[in-house]
Design a protein around this motif. Structure first.
Motif, PDB file in Angstrom:
ATOM      1  N   LEU A  12       0.850  -1.181   0.000  1.00  0.00           N
ATOM      2  CA  LEU A  12       0.000   0.000   0.000  1.00  0.00           C
ATOM      3  C   LEU A  12       0.889   1.236   0.000  1.00  0.00           C
ATOM      4  N   LEU A  13       0.564   2.182  -0.867  1.00  0.00           N
ATOM      5  CA  LEU A  13       1.382   3.374  -1.047  1.00  0.00           C
ATOM      6  C   LEU A  13       0.687   4.616  -0.522  1.00  0.00           C
ATOM      7  N   ARG A  14       1.453   5.534   0.016  1.00  0.00           N
ATOM      8  CA  ARG A  14       0.921   6.842   0.400  1.00  0.00           C
ATOM      9  C   ARG A  14       0.680   7.649  -0.872  1.00  0.00           C
ATOM     10  N   THR A  15      -0.162   8.651  -0.766  1.00  0.00           N
ATOM     11  CA  THR A  15      -0.447   9.506  -1.926  1.00  0.00           C
ATOM     12  C   THR A  15       0.839  10.169  -2.420  1.00  0.00           C
ATOM     13  N   ARG A  16       1.706  10.558  -1.513  1.00  0.00           N
ATOM     14  CA  ARG A  16       2.990  11.164  -1.890  1.00  0.00           C
ATOM     15  C   ARG A  16       3.822  10.205  -2.748  1.00  0.00           C
ATOM     16  N   ASP A  17       3.799   8.910  -2.407  1.00  0.00           N
ATOM     17  CA  ASP A  17       4.533   7.914  -3.181  1.00  0.00           C
ATOM     18  C   ASP A  17       3.936   7.749  -4.576  1.00  0.00           C
ATOM     19  N   VAL A  18       2.609   7.794  -4.651  1.00  0.00           N
ATOM     20  CA  VAL A  18       1.936   7.706  -5.956  1.00  0.00           C
ATOM     21  C   VAL A  18       2.331   8.904  -6.812  1.00  0.00           C
ATOM     22  N   CYS A  19       2.358  10.075  -6.215  1.00  0.00           N
ATOM     23  CA  CYS A  19       2.780  11.284  -6.938  1.00  0.00           C
ATOM     24  C   CYS A  19       4.184  11.117  -7.499  1.00  0.00           C
ATOM     25  N   ASP A  20       5.073  10.590  -6.692  1.00  0.00           N
ATOM     26  CA  ASP A  20       6.456  10.382  -7.135  1.00  0.00           C
ATOM     27  C   ASP A  20       6.539   9.360  -8.269  1.00  0.00           C
ATOM     28  N   LEU A  21       5.796   8.255  -8.141  1.00  0.00           N
ATOM     29  CA  LEU A  21       5.837   7.214  -9.166  1.00  0.00           C
ATOM     30  C   LEU A  21       5.279   7.685 -10.504  1.00  0.00           C
ATOM     31  N   LEU A  22       4.234   8.502 -10.449  1.00  0.00           N
ATOM     32  CA  LEU A  22       3.595   8.962 -11.685  1.00  0.00           C
ATOM     33  C   LEU A  22       4.120  10.315 -12.151  1.00  0.00           C
ATOM     34  N   ALA A  23       4.932  10.956 -11.327  1.00  0.00           N
ATOM     35  CA  ALA A  23       5.477  12.289 -11.618  1.00  0.00           C
ATOM     36  C   ALA A  23       4.352  13.290 -11.878  1.00  0.00           C
ATOM     37  N   VAL A  24       3.371  13.273 -10.957  1.00  0.00           N
ATOM     38  CA  VAL A  24       2.248  14.207 -11.033  1.00  0.00           C
ATOM     39  C   VAL A  24       2.023  14.806  -9.653  1.00  0.00           C
ATOM     40  N   SER A  25       1.193  15.831  -9.593  1.00  0.00           N
ATOM     41  CA  SER A  25       0.877  16.461  -8.322  1.00  0.00           C
ATOM     42  C   SER A  25      -0.197  15.673  -7.574  1.00  0.00           C
ATOM     43  N   ARG A  26      -0.375  16.011  -6.324  1.00  0.00           N
ATOM     44  CA  ARG A  26      -1.416  15.383  -5.497  1.00  0.00           C
ATOM     45  C   ARG A  26      -2.800  15.670  -6.094  1.00  0.00           C
ATOM     46  N   THR A  27      -2.987  16.884  -6.572  1.00  0.00           N
ATOM     47  CA  THR A  27      -4.260  17.255  -7.196  1.00  0.00           C
ATOM     48  C   THR A  27      -4.545  16.370  -8.401  1.00  0.00           C
ATOM     49  N   THR A  28      -3.531  16.109  -9.203  1.00  0.00           N
ATOM     50  CA  THR A  28      -3.706  15.264 -10.390  1.00  0.00           C
ATOM     51  C   THR A  28      -4.070  13.841  -9.995  1.00  0.00           C
ATOM     52  N   VAL A  29      -3.468  13.330  -8.936  1.00  0.00           N
ATOM     53  CA  VAL A  29      -3.816  11.982  -8.469  1.00  0.00           C
ATOM     54  C   VAL A  29      -5.304  11.922  -8.153  1.00  0.00           C
ATOM     55  N   TYR A  30      -5.819  12.921  -7.427  1.00  0.00           N
ATOM     56  CA  TYR A  30      -7.230  12.909  -7.068  1.00  0.00           C
ATOM     57  C   TYR A  30      -8.136  13.181  -8.269  1.00  0.00           C
ATOM     58  N   GLU A  31      -7.658  13.922  -9.250  1.00  0.00           N
ATOM     59  CA  GLU A  31      -8.417  14.096 -10.495  1.00  0.00           C
ATOM     60  C   GLU A  31      -8.496  12.775 -11.256  1.00  0.00           C
ATOM     61  N   LEU A  32      -7.411  12.015 -11.271  1.00  0.00           N
ATOM     62  CA  LEU A  32      -7.411  10.707 -11.928  1.00  0.00           C
ATOM     63  C   LEU A  32      -8.360   9.739 -11.221  1.00  0.00           C
ATOM     64  N   ILE A  33      -8.452   9.849  -9.914  1.00  0.00           N
ATOM     65  CA  ILE A  33      -9.404   9.024  -9.162  1.00  0.00           C
ATOM     66  C   ILE A  33     -10.830   9.448  -9.507  1.00  0.00           C
ATOM     67  N   LYS A  34     -11.054  10.741  -9.602  1.00  0.00           N
ATOM     68  CA  LYS A  34     -12.393  11.266  -9.904  1.00  0.00           C
ATOM     69  C   LYS A  34     -12.899  10.803 -11.258  1.00  0.00           C
ATOM     70  N   ILE A  35     -12.009  10.753 -12.269  1.00  0.00           N
ATOM     71  CA  ILE A  35     -12.433  10.316 -13.613  1.00  0.00           C
ATOM     72  C   ILE A  35     -12.293   8.806 -13.784  1.00  0.00           C
ATOM     73  N   LYS A  36     -11.992   8.134 -12.658  1.00  0.00           N
ATOM     74  CA  LYS A  36     -11.902   6.669 -12.600  1.00  0.00           C
ATOM     75  C   LYS A  36     -10.745   6.086 -13.418  1.00  0.00           C
ATOM     76  N   ALA A  37      -9.701   6.884 -13.626  1.00  0.00           N
ATOM     77  CA  ALA A  37      -8.492   6.364 -14.260  1.00  0.00           C
ATOM     78  C   ALA A  37      -7.675   5.578 -13.233  1.00  0.00           C
ATOM     79  N   LEU A  38      -7.802   5.964 -11.978  1.00  0.00           N
ATOM     80  CA  LEU A  38      -7.192   5.239 -10.862  1.00  0.00           C
ATOM     81  C   LEU A  38      -8.314   4.791  -9.932  1.00  0.00           C
TER      82      LEU A  38
END
Length: 69
Positions: A12-38
């Protein structure tokens, strides 16, 4: 790439780790979750969530390039 090999599928990864792996911001991670890409993160406490390493790595391999289309 060596850090990616060290990840376990069930980790299980922290949101910060996901940001680092995908090279995106925290906001982008949550946008990807919102559009069901993640997938939705797993809630582990009242103010703490984690993301499945398996799902994040699958997105990196399959869906990452499709996001810009």
């Amino acid at each position: 790439m060596t850090a990616l090999k060290a990840l376990k599928d069930d980790q299980l990864l922290r949101t910060r780790d996901v940001c680092d792996l995908l090279a995106v911001s925290r906001t982008t991670v949550y946008e990807l979750i919102k559009i069901k890409a993640l997938p939705q993160p797993i809630r582990i406490g009242p103010r703490a969530v984690r993301h499945s390493a398996n799902a994040i790595l699958a997105y990196r391999e399959c869906g990452y390039q499709a996001r810009d289309k």
